[in-house]
Design a protein around this motif. Structure first.
Motif, PDB file in Angstrom:
ATOM      1  N   CYS A 274       0.818  -1.115  -0.223  1.00  0.00           N
ATOM      2  CA  CYS A 274      -0.218  -0.015  -0.039  1.00  0.00           C
ATOM      3  C   CYS A 274       0.883   1.188   0.111  1.00  0.00           C
ATOM      4  O   CYS A 274       1.766   1.525   0.793  1.00  0.00           O
ATOM      5  CB  CYS A 274      -0.858   0.093   1.136  1.00  0.00           C
ATOM      6  SG  CYS A 274      -1.917   1.488   1.539  1.00  0.00           S
ATOM      7  N   SER A 275       1.062   2.151  -0.949  1.00  0.00           N
ATOM      8  CA  SER A 275       1.756   3.227  -1.012  1.00  0.00           C
ATOM      9  C   SER A 275       0.780   4.309  -1.070  1.00  0.00           C
ATOM     10  O   SER A 275      -0.065   4.568  -2.045  1.00  0.00           O
ATOM     11  CB  SER A 275       2.432   3.242  -2.456  1.00  0.00           C
ATOM     12  OG  SER A 275       3.027   4.431  -2.803  1.00  0.00           O
ATOM     13  N   TRP A 276       0.885   4.896   0.215  1.00  0.00           N
ATOM     14  CA  TRP A 276       0.187   5.876   0.786  1.00  0.00           C
ATOM     15  C   TRP A 276       0.410   7.222  -0.137  1.00  0.00           C
ATOM     16  O   TRP A 276       1.331   7.404  -0.395  1.00  0.00           O
ATOM     17  CB  TRP A 276       0.163   6.304   2.247  1.00  0.00           C
ATOM     18  CG  TRP A 276       0.227   5.295   3.088  1.00  0.00           C
ATOM     19  CD1 TRP A 276       1.096   4.481   3.824  1.00  0.00           C
ATOM     20  CD2 TRP A 276      -1.237   4.613   3.606  1.00  0.00           C
ATOM     21  NE1 TRP A 276       0.355   3.594   4.643  1.00  0.00           N
ATOM     22  CE2 TRP A 276      -1.089   3.484   4.265  1.00  0.00           C
ATOM     23  CE3 TRP A 276      -2.426   4.933   3.289  1.00  0.00           C
ATOM     24  CZ2 TRP A 276      -1.926   2.783   4.999  1.00  0.00           C
ATOM     25  CZ3 TRP A 276      -3.513   4.261   3.997  1.00  0.00           C
ATOM     26  CH2 TRP A 276      -3.365   3.020   4.687  1.00  0.00           C
ATOM     27  N   VAL A 277      -0.755   8.142  -0.290  1.00  0.00           N
ATOM     28  CA  VAL A 277      -0.589   9.356  -0.773  1.00  0.00           C
ATOM     29  C   VAL A 277       0.327  10.237  -0.025  1.00  0.00           C
ATOM     30  O   VAL A 277       0.098  10.139   1.177  1.00  0.00           O
ATOM     31  CB  VAL A 277      -1.974  10.052  -1.053  1.00  0.00           C
ATOM     32  CG1 VAL A 277      -2.758  10.244   0.160  1.00  0.00           C
ATOM     33  CG2 VAL A 277      -1.877  10.873  -2.264  1.00  0.00           C
ATOM     34  N   ASN A 278       1.097  11.063  -0.655  1.00  0.00           N
ATOM     35  CA  ASN A 278       1.468  12.255   0.198  1.00  0.00           C
ATOM     36  C   ASN A 278       0.620  13.212   0.381  1.00  0.00           C
ATOM     37  O   ASN A 278       0.389  14.078  -0.807  1.00  0.00           O
ATOM     38  CB  ASN A 278       2.773  12.646  -0.517  1.00  0.00           C
ATOM     39  CG  ASN A 278       3.606  13.564   0.209  1.00  0.00           C
ATOM     40  OD1 ASN A 278       3.473  13.994   1.460  1.00  0.00           O
ATOM     41  ND2 ASN A 278       4.877  13.933  -0.216  1.00  0.00           N
ATOM     42  N   PRO A 279      -0.185  13.356   1.465  1.00  0.00           N
ATOM     43  CA  PRO A 279      -1.322  14.223   1.495  1.00  0.00           C
ATOM     44  C   PRO A 279      -1.162  15.686   1.487  1.00  0.00           C
ATOM     45  O   PRO A 279      -0.081  16.297   1.992  1.00  0.00           O
ATOM     46  CB  PRO A 279      -1.954  13.781   2.891  1.00  0.00           C
ATOM     47  CG  PRO A 279      -0.841  13.529   3.730  1.00  0.00           C
ATOM     48  CD  PRO A 279       0.022  12.837   2.711  1.00  0.00           C
ATOM     49  N   ASP A 280      -1.966  16.423   0.718  1.00  0.00           N
ATOM     50  CA  ASP A 280      -2.024  17.845   0.593  1.00  0.00           C
ATOM     51  C   ASP A 280      -3.164  18.502   1.494  1.00  0.00           C
ATOM     52  O   ASP A 280      -3.805  17.704   2.059  1.00  0.00           O
ATOM     53  CB  ASP A 280      -2.328  18.353  -0.471  1.00  0.00           C
ATOM     54  CG  ASP A 280      -1.238  19.554  -0.922  1.00  0.00           C
ATOM     55  OD1 ASP A 280      -1.139  20.483   0.129  1.00  0.00           O
ATOM     56  OD2 ASP A 280      -0.761  19.729  -2.006  1.00  0.00           O
ATOM     57  N   ALA A 281      -3.337  19.589   1.484  1.00  0.00           N
ATOM     58  CA  ALA A 281      -4.434  20.296   2.236  1.00  0.00           C
ATOM     59  C   ALA A 281      -5.705  19.688   2.251  1.00  0.00           C
ATOM     60  O   ALA A 281      -6.505  19.756   3.097  1.00  0.00           O
ATOM     61  CB  ALA A 281      -4.453  21.977   2.076  1.00  0.00           C
ATOM     62  N   ASP A 282      -6.012  19.077   1.128  1.00  0.00           N
ATOM     63  CA  ASP A 282      -7.460  18.483   0.857  1.00  0.00           C
ATOM     64  C   ASP A 282      -7.843  17.424   1.813  1.00  0.00           C
ATOM     65  O   ASP A 282      -8.726  16.855   1.799  1.00  0.00           O
ATOM     66  CB  ASP A 282      -7.775  18.248  -0.668  1.00  0.00           C
ATOM     67  CG  ASP A 282      -6.609  17.279  -1.169  1.00  0.00           C
ATOM     68  OD1 ASP A 282      -5.550  17.212  -0.753  1.00  0.00           O
ATOM     69  OD2 ASP A 282      -6.833  16.475  -1.922  1.00  0.00           O
ATOM     70  N   LYS A 283      -6.525  16.737   2.241  1.00  0.00           N
ATOM     71  CA  LYS A 283      -6.836  15.709   3.258  1.00  0.00           C
ATOM     72  C   LYS A 283      -6.618  16.105   4.664  1.00  0.00           C
ATOM     73  O   LYS A 283      -6.433  15.052   5.463  1.00  0.00           O
ATOM     74  CB  LYS A 283      -5.674  14.562   3.025  1.00  0.00           C
ATOM     75  CG  LYS A 283      -5.707  14.135   1.466  1.00  0.00           C
ATOM     76  CD  LYS A 283      -6.785  13.129   1.023  1.00  0.00           C
ATOM     77  CE  LYS A 283      -6.642  12.582  -0.247  1.00  0.00           C
ATOM     78  NZ  LYS A 283      -6.439  13.458  -1.163  1.00  0.00           N
ATOM     79  N   ALA A 284      -6.642  17.318   5.104  1.00  0.00           N
ATOM     80  CA  ALA A 284      -6.459  17.856   6.424  1.00  0.00           C
ATOM     81  C   ALA A 284      -7.347  17.098   7.403  1.00  0.00           C
ATOM     82  O   ALA A 284      -7.065  16.808   8.344  1.00  0.00           O
ATOM     83  CB  ALA A 284      -6.506  19.458   6.407  1.00  0.00           C
ATOM     84  N   ALA A 285      -8.794  16.807   6.882  1.00  0.00           N
ATOM     85  CA  ALA A 285      -9.695  16.217   7.937  1.00  0.00           C
ATOM     86  C   ALA A 285      -9.486  14.716   7.722  1.00  0.00           C
ATOM     87  O   ALA A 285     -10.388  14.193   8.580  1.00  0.00           O
ATOM     88  CB  ALA A 285     -11.030  16.752   7.482  1.00  0.00           C
ATOM     89  N   PHE A 286      -8.582  14.284   7.193  1.00  0.00           N
ATOM     90  CA  PHE A 286      -8.607  12.620   7.137  1.00  0.00           C
ATOM     91  C   PHE A 286      -8.170  12.251   8.463  1.00  0.00           C
ATOM     92  O   PHE A 286      -7.135  12.662   8.907  1.00  0.00           O
ATOM     93  CB  PHE A 286      -7.689  12.325   6.058  1.00  0.00           C
ATOM     94  CG  PHE A 286      -8.405  11.849   4.731  1.00  0.00           C
ATOM     95  CD1 PHE A 286      -9.105  12.943   4.222  1.00  0.00           C
ATOM     96  CD2 PHE A 286      -8.359  10.841   4.078  1.00  0.00           C
ATOM     97  CE1 PHE A 286      -9.958  12.739   3.187  1.00  0.00           C
ATOM     98  CE2 PHE A 286      -8.832  10.590   2.552  1.00  0.00           C
ATOM     99  CZ  PHE A 286      -9.741  11.621   2.251  1.00  0.00           C
TER     100      PHE A 286
END
Length: 582
Positions: A274-286
């Motif tokens: 599982c290669s996780w996404v390198n999150p940006d601001a759109d994932k702040a609430a994850f």
């Protein structure tokens, strides 16, 4: 030669001054730090000093001890100057491995007096036994940082190896060092980002992360990579690895000679990552719920769909293992038996003794972290986590490179592991704050107070067979912390202890014939009891794990082709997400 040396020293000074001026300008319009003491060291030191002051007899004894050590040093120095053969009184230290530190009387005294003073200061802080243990540990940690920073090896005028290089190159070493310094300041946007490796020598997918395979699934949170078979037959039950989202997965696939992924394929396992996404601001609430439902559940479902199985084996590395453990408890509550067997690499579920990272999780520091993430749009910058990990091993990951890069003017090494170490990822605010507060702050998972996916989970309900690996010198997931975690599960657990630390203890290819590991089929109450009954083996622990995994991976089937499964290939491994820079 003197003229050349003078000109080069002037050039070096001008390079450094120019770099510092540009750094100051580049950061002039940035907000100041949220706190003058973000790690809350001041109150910790006040508590320790108050404790020491309340016991003057201890201070008097400490001062007498320091005076005695100096008297011994001065006496030995005088005897050595008189021609006597006097043994070195201070312990060896790799910062002072250059022979000049011992051969030159001036540098020898400098070295030994530093070691005596540093040891005395650190011991004194540790002796404050009537202070809250975590408060004292914070004071100890930052006293160690301070004494490490003031080592004479970190200064040009007091480092004989650097002075020798300066003389032999007529100052060119210092010019090159200041050019390295300027380049690192520019790369850090005005903040010094010390280079730990020659970053230009490595390209993800070209000379690191090169195991052949296909991305067979991609969504907003992860890419699923299936690796090509390396044998004609494979085990029926596939293996899915969940790496930590703090780092990129290719620590398990650096080079062919040290790739765990390639080695597992060669043992006949169908390997997925599982290669996780390198999150940006759109994932702040994850948060944890997202990484459970959209991560663990979805990835395991896709693997079973791809292989046509109703179960699979999993691996959770570090924080990926923490999530995996919580997910299995969630599955146990729902009666979901898809996980046939699970392996944890350096993973913690009980955080009571979670090591020095506990120092970074008091309310003061958490508020600082939260403010930092708010300024960054809801994610923790990758550099922030790198700074934390580097501080845990300052001599190895900060000062050794400071001396080599700047004082000696050397190029950073071409080292794949250090290249990976600097290739950090961002972290979503909701997830990271929950991890710090719930795990490190409250130890909620171990205490049965952690809720994920709408369920308050209980690790004792997990009956899945577990293989738990720990490393003897791990400073992030200490071996006793991992051992305590094994006692939380309700099913059979095999604990294995490897030599070395958090990374090298895990990534230790058998062909390297390095380190050692210990095994013990029993799981007594304490790690000390386990160690007393453990058997030491030379080399890597991988074969021991592979034997355990083979027993739990079903029959042999024809090798699987990633291009011919139920999921259609999207692009070759290592995929796109791992190439996103922070």
């Amino acid at each position: 030669m003197i003229e050349t040396l003078s000109l080069n020293i002037a050039r070096a000074a001008m390079t450094a001054q120019s770099a510092l001026a540009e750094a100051a300008l580049s950061r002039a319009d940035r907000p100041a730090a949220l706190s003058a003491d973000p790690l809350n060291v001041g109150p910790a030191m006040t508590s320790v000093m108050t404790s020491l002051a309340s016991r003057p007899e201890r201070l008097f004894q400490a001062q007498a001890d320091l005076f005695g050590r100096y008297m011994t040093l001065w006496t030995d120095t005088a005897r050595r100057a008189a021609g006597e053969d006097v043994p070195v009184t201070a312990a060896p230290d790799k910062r002072f491995k250059d022979p000049a530190w011992a051969e030159n009387p001036m540098f020898d005294v400098m070295r030994q007096s530093y070691l005596v003073t540093a040891d005395w200061m650190n011991t004194l802080i540790s002796s404050a036994d009537d202070v809250d243990p975590r408060t004292r540990r914070r004071a100890e940690f930052f006293t160690k940082l301070l004494t490490d920073a003031f080592s004479p090896s970190n200064f040009l005028a007091s480092n004989p190896a650097a002075l020798k290089a300066l003389a032999e190159t007529s100052g060119e070493s210092l010019v090159k060092g200041m050019q390295n310094f300027a380049a690192d300041l520019e790369r850090g946007g005005g903040k010094l980002a010390i280079s730990q490796a020659d970053y230009g020598k490595f390209r993800v997918g070209e000379n690191v992360a090169t195991s052949p395979g296909q991305v067979v699934w991609r969504d907003e949170l992860f890419e699923l990579i299936q690796y090509d078979a390396a044998t004609d037959k494979q085990r029926a039950i596939p293996l899915l690895i969940f790496p930590p989202w703090i780092n990129k997965f290719y620590i398990l696939d650096l080079q062919p000679a040290n790739s765990m992924i390639r080695w597992l394929s060669e043992q006949g396992f169908t390997v997925f990552v599982c290669s996780w996404v390198n999150p940006d601001a759109d994932k702040a609430a994850f948060g944890f719920d997202d990484y459970l439902e959209k991560g663990i559940y979805r990835a395991t479902s896709r693997v079973m769909e791809q292989c046509g199985t109703d179960r699979l084996n999993t691996v959770g590395y570090c924080i990926g293992g923490t999530l995996m453990g919580a997910a299995m408890a969630h599955m146990a509550a729902k009666g979901d038996e898809r996980i046939n067997a699970c392996t944890f690499f350096a993973a913690q579920h009980d955080f009571e003794e979670a090591g020095d990272l506990l120092l970074f999780t008091d309310d003061h520091w958490l508020a600082e972290i939260e403010g930092m993430m708010d300024e960054a749009g809801g994610v923790l910058p990758g550099s922030a986590m790198a700074d934390t990990f580097n501080a845990l091993r300052a001599n190895d990951l900060i000062w050794s490179f400071f001396v080599s890069n700047y004082l000696m003017g050397k190029d950073p090494p071409s080292f794949d592991l250090l290249f990976w170490n600097a290739d950090q990822t961002r972290m979503p605010k909701a997830l990271h704050m929950a991890y710090l507060r719930k795990m490190y702050g409250q130890n909620a998972l171990a205490r049965g107070d952690f809720e994920i996916g709408g369920v308050r989970v209980d690790l004792s309900k997990v009956r899945t067979p577990i293989y738990a690996q720990a490393s003897r010198e791990d400073h992030i997931a200490p071996m006793n912390s991992v051992y305590r975690s094994t006692k939380l599960f309700g099913g059979p657990v095999t604990y294995t202890l490897a030599g070395s630390g958090h990374i090298a203890g895990v990534v230790n290819h058998p062909a390297a014939v390095k380190y050692q590991h210990w095994t013990n089929p029993d799981l007594p109450d304490t790690l000390a009891e386990w160690q007393a009954g453990a058997e030491q083996h030379p080399g890597s622990w991988w074969p021991h794990w592979a034997a355990w995994l083979h027993e739990r991976s079903g029959d042999w089937v024809d090798a699987r082709d990633p291009k011919k499964g139920a999921l259609k290939p999207i692009e070759p491994a290592p995929g796109a997400y791992v190439k996103v820079k922070s």
